[in-house]
Design a protein around this motif. Sequence first.
Motif, PDB file in Angstrom:
ATOM      1  N   THR A  22      57.500  36.339   5.408  1.00 52.23           N
ATOM      2  CA  THR A  22      57.321  37.524   4.571  1.00 52.23           C
ATOM      3  C   THR A  22      57.640  37.218   3.115  1.00 52.23           C
ATOM      4  OG1 THR A  22      57.809  38.968   6.447  1.00 52.23           O
ATOM      5  CG2 THR A  22      58.011  39.929   4.241  1.00 52.23           C
ATOM      6  N   GLN A  23      58.722  36.502   2.864  1.00 55.02           N
ATOM      7  CA  GLN A  23      59.077  36.152   1.484  1.00 55.02           C
ATOM      8  C   GLN A  23      57.983  35.300   0.850  1.00 55.02           C
ATOM      9  OE1 GLN A  23      63.075  35.018   0.679  1.00 55.02           O
ATOM     10  NE2 GLN A  23      62.552  33.975  -1.213  1.00 55.02           N
ATOM     11  N   ARG A  24      57.458  34.342   1.593  1.00 51.53           N
ATOM     12  CA  ARG A  24      56.397  33.480   1.061  1.00 51.53           C
ATOM     13  C   ARG A  24      55.144  34.296   0.726  1.00 51.53           C
ATOM     14  NH1 ARG A  24      55.559  28.369   4.254  1.00 51.53           N
ATOM     15  NH2 ARG A  24      57.292  27.733   2.952  1.00 51.53           N
ATOM     16  N   LEU A  25      54.794  35.243   1.579  1.00 54.31           N
ATOM     17  CA  LEU A  25      53.618  36.085   1.316  1.00 54.31           C
ATOM     18  C   LEU A  25      53.794  36.911   0.047  1.00 54.31           C
ATOM     19  CD1 LEU A  25      52.838  37.298   4.947  1.00 54.31           C
ATOM     20  CD2 LEU A  25      51.475  35.700   3.583  1.00 54.31           C
ATOM     21  N   VAL A  26      55.005  37.448  -0.163  1.00 51.11           N
ATOM     22  CA  VAL A  26      55.286  38.227  -1.378  1.00 51.11           C
ATOM     23  C   VAL A  26      55.273  37.310  -2.599  1.00 51.11           C
ATOM     24  CG1 VAL A  26      56.997  39.636  -2.581  1.00 51.11           C
ATOM     25  CG2 VAL A  26      56.548  40.033  -0.146  1.00 51.11           C
ATOM     26  N   GLU A  27      55.932  36.158  -2.518  1.00 48.27           N
ATOM     27  CA  GLU A  27      55.987  35.220  -3.648  1.00 48.27           C
ATOM     28  C   GLU A  27      54.597  34.761  -4.076  1.00 48.27           C
ATOM     29  OE1 GLU A  27      60.354  33.177  -2.780  1.00 48.27           O
ATOM     30  OE2 GLU A  27      58.539  32.113  -2.147  1.00 48.27           O
ATOM     31  N   GLU A  28      53.715  34.550  -3.121  1.00 49.20           N
ATOM     32  CA  GLU A  28      52.367  34.073  -3.426  1.00 49.20           C
ATOM     33  C   GLU A  28      51.401  35.192  -3.796  1.00 49.20           C
ATOM     34  OE1 GLU A  28      50.963  31.373  -0.421  1.00 49.20           O
ATOM     35  OE2 GLU A  28      52.751  30.116  -0.591  1.00 49.20           O
ATOM     36  N   GLY A  29      51.904  36.429  -3.812  1.00 51.66           N
ATOM     37  CA  GLY A  29      51.086  37.566  -4.216  1.00 51.66           C
ATOM     38  C   GLY A  29      50.059  37.994  -3.187  1.00 51.66           C
ATOM     39  N   LEU A  30      50.237  37.582  -1.951  1.00 52.39           N
ATOM     40  CA  LEU A  30      49.282  37.937  -0.899  1.00 52.39           C
ATOM     41  C   LEU A  30      49.549  39.320  -0.321  1.00 52.39           C
ATOM     42  CD1 LEU A  30      49.113  34.455   0.838  1.00 52.39           C
ATOM     43  CD2 LEU A  30      47.453  35.467  -0.736  1.00 52.39           C
ATOM     44  N   VAL A  31      50.793  39.798  -0.431  1.00 53.99           N
ATOM     45  CA  VAL A  31      51.150  41.155  -0.033  1.00 53.99           C
ATOM     46  C   VAL A  31      52.051  41.741  -1.105  1.00 53.99           C
ATOM     47  CG1 VAL A  31      50.982  40.628   2.432  1.00 53.99           C
ATOM     48  CG2 VAL A  31      53.200  40.519   1.315  1.00 53.99           C
ATOM     49  N   ALA A  32      52.058  43.065  -1.211  1.00 57.95           N
ATOM     50  CA  ALA A  32      52.909  43.739  -2.187  1.00 57.95           C
ATOM     51  C   ALA A  32      54.343  43.846  -1.694  1.00 57.95           C
ATOM     52  CB  ALA A  32      52.358  45.130  -2.482  1.00 57.95           C
ATOM     53  N   CYS A  33      54.485  44.009  -0.382  1.00 56.97           N
ATOM     54  CA  CYS A  33      55.798  44.267   0.189  1.00 56.97           C
ATOM     55  C   CYS A  33      55.779  43.915   1.665  1.00 56.97           C
ATOM     56  CB  CYS A  33      56.115  45.754   0.021  1.00 56.97           C
ATOM     57  SG  CYS A  33      57.628  46.315   0.818  1.00 56.97           S
ATOM     58  N   GLY A  34      56.906  43.509   2.166  1.00 57.82           N
ATOM     59  CA  GLY A  34      57.038  43.274   3.596  1.00 57.82           C
ATOM     60  C   GLY A  34      58.375  43.799   4.071  1.00 57.82           C
ATOM     61  N   GLN A  35      58.384  44.468   5.198  1.00 62.13           N
ATOM     62  CA  GLN A  35      59.618  45.005   5.760  1.00 62.13           C
ATOM     63  C   GLN A  35      59.873  44.353   7.109  1.00 62.13           C
ATOM     64  OE1 GLN A  35      58.533  49.142   5.638  1.00 62.13           O
ATOM     65  NE2 GLN A  35      59.724  49.450   3.767  1.00 62.13           N
ATOM     66  N   VAL A  36      60.985  43.631   7.198  1.00 63.61           N
ATOM     67  CA  VAL A  36      61.367  42.941   8.430  1.00 63.61           C
ATOM     68  C   VAL A  36      62.327  43.836   9.194  1.00 63.61           C
ATOM     69  CG1 VAL A  36      62.486  40.890   9.394  1.00 63.61           C
ATOM     70  CG2 VAL A  36      61.094  40.690   7.309  1.00 63.61           C
ATOM     71  N   GLU A  37      61.978  44.192  10.412  1.00 64.19           N
ATOM     72  CA  GLU A  37      62.851  45.022  11.231  1.00 64.19           C
ATOM     73  C   GLU A  37      63.886  44.128  11.906  1.00 64.19           C
ATOM     74  OE1 GLU A  37      60.999  47.817  13.844  1.00 64.19           O
ATOM     75  OE2 GLU A  37      59.415  48.252  12.388  1.00 64.19           O
ATOM     76  N   ALA A  38      65.150  44.430  11.683  1.00 61.82           N
ATOM     77  CA  ALA A  38      66.231  43.600  12.214  1.00 61.82           C
ATOM     78  C   ALA A  38      66.419  43.790  13.719  1.00 61.82           C
ATOM     79  CB  ALA A  38      67.534  43.907  11.480  1.00 61.82           C
ATOM     80  N   GLU A  56      60.601  40.134  20.213  1.00 56.82           N
ATOM     81  CA  GLU A  56      60.023  39.686  18.954  1.00 56.82           C
ATOM     82  C   GLU A  56      60.564  40.517  17.802  1.00 56.82           C
ATOM     83  OE1 GLU A  56      55.637  38.105  19.872  1.00 56.82           O
ATOM     84  OE2 GLU A  56      55.855  40.261  20.209  1.00 56.82           O
ATOM     85  N   CYS A  57      60.409  40.002  16.605  1.00 55.63           N
ATOM     86  CA  CYS A  57      60.800  40.694  15.380  1.00 55.63           C
ATOM     87  C   CYS A  57      59.534  41.229  14.718  1.00 55.63           C
ATOM     88  CB  CYS A  57      61.525  39.720  14.453  1.00 55.63           C
ATOM     89  SG  CYS A  57      62.103  40.485  12.932  1.00 55.63           S
ATOM     90  N   ARG A  58      59.485  42.534  14.480  1.00 57.90           N
ATOM     91  CA  ARG A  58      58.287  43.168  13.921  1.00 57.90           C
ATOM     92  C   ARG A  58      58.376  43.216  12.388  1.00 57.90           C
ATOM     93  NH1 ARG A  58      56.816  48.350  16.893  1.00 57.90           N
ATOM     94  NH2 ARG A  58      58.884  48.946  16.179  1.00 57.90           N
ATOM     95  N   VAL A  59      57.224  42.999  11.743  1.00 60.50           N
ATOM     96  CA  VAL A  59      57.133  43.041  10.286  1.00 60.50           C
ATOM     97  C   VAL A  59      55.977  43.954   9.887  1.00 60.50           C
ATOM     98  CG1 VAL A  59      56.687  41.695   8.190  1.00 60.50           C
ATOM     99  CG2 VAL A  59      58.037  40.705  10.041  1.00 60.50           C
ATOM    100  N   MET A  60      56.243  44.815   8.898  1.00 59.65           N
ATOM    101  CA  MET A  60      55.180  45.629   8.318  1.00 59.65           C
ATOM    102  C   MET A  60      54.857  45.062   6.943  1.00 59.65           C
ATOM    103  SD  MET A  60      54.890  49.707   7.429  1.00 59.65           S
ATOM    104  CE  MET A  60      56.278  49.682   6.314  1.00 59.65           C
ATOM    105  N   LEU A  61      53.588  44.789   6.695  1.00 60.78           N
ATOM    106  CA  LEU A  61      53.137  44.225   5.425  1.00 60.78           C
ATOM    107  C   LEU A  61      52.281  45.261   4.718  1.00 60.78           C
ATOM    108  CD1 LEU A  61      52.078  40.769   6.841  1.00 60.78           C
ATOM    109  CD2 LEU A  61      54.168  41.274   5.557  1.00 60.78           C
ATOM    110  N   LYS A  62      52.517  45.448   3.413  1.00 60.38           N
ATOM    111  CA  LYS A  62      51.739  46.397   2.615  1.00 60.38           C
ATOM    112  C   LYS A  62      50.861  45.608   1.648  1.00 60.38           C
ATOM    113  CE  LYS A  62      55.452  49.760   2.900  1.00 60.38           C
ATOM    114  NZ  LYS A  62      56.431  50.550   2.128  1.00 60.38           N
ATOM    115  N   LEU A  63      49.567  45.934   1.634  1.00 64.63           N
ATOM    116  CA  LEU A  63      48.599  45.219   0.816  1.00 64.63           C
ATOM    117  C   LEU A  63      47.766  46.216   0.023  1.00 64.63           C
ATOM    118  CD1 LEU A  63      48.350  44.246   4.079  1.00 64.63           C
ATOM    119  CD2 LEU A  63      47.398  42.296   2.912  1.00 64.63           C
ATOM    120  N   SER A  64      47.186  45.771  -1.088  1.00 62.74           N
ATOM    121  CA  SER A  64      46.241  46.602  -1.815  1.00 62.74           C
ATOM    122  C   SER A  64      45.048  45.749  -2.214  1.00 62.74           C
ATOM    123  CB  SER A  64      46.901  47.210  -3.065  1.00 62.74           C
ATOM    124  OG  SER A  64      47.082  46.242  -4.049  1.00 62.74           O
TER     125      SER A  64
END
Length: 67
Positions: A22-38, A56-64
């Motif tokens: 998720t951090q890599r996706l945000v850093e590379e500008g591929l997603v605006a935000c990612g929320q990792v559910e603990a 599994e660990c669920r992640v929500m990714l926000k894109l525009s």
Amino acid sequence: MSVTIAVAWTTFADEGQAAEVTQRLVEEGLVACGQVEAVAVQSIYRWQGKVERGRECRVMLKLSSGM
């Protein structure tokens, strides 16, 4: 100008992997935000002809469309 917003859900084997990707996706500008559910989710799925269960660990990714 019209902007399309999308939300994508995915899962990872564990929280560490989820946060790293998720951090890599945000850093590379591929997603605006990612929320990792603990809290782990239980997935039930078919794999190679058998029904399986796994944690599994669920992640929500926000894109525009402007990204």
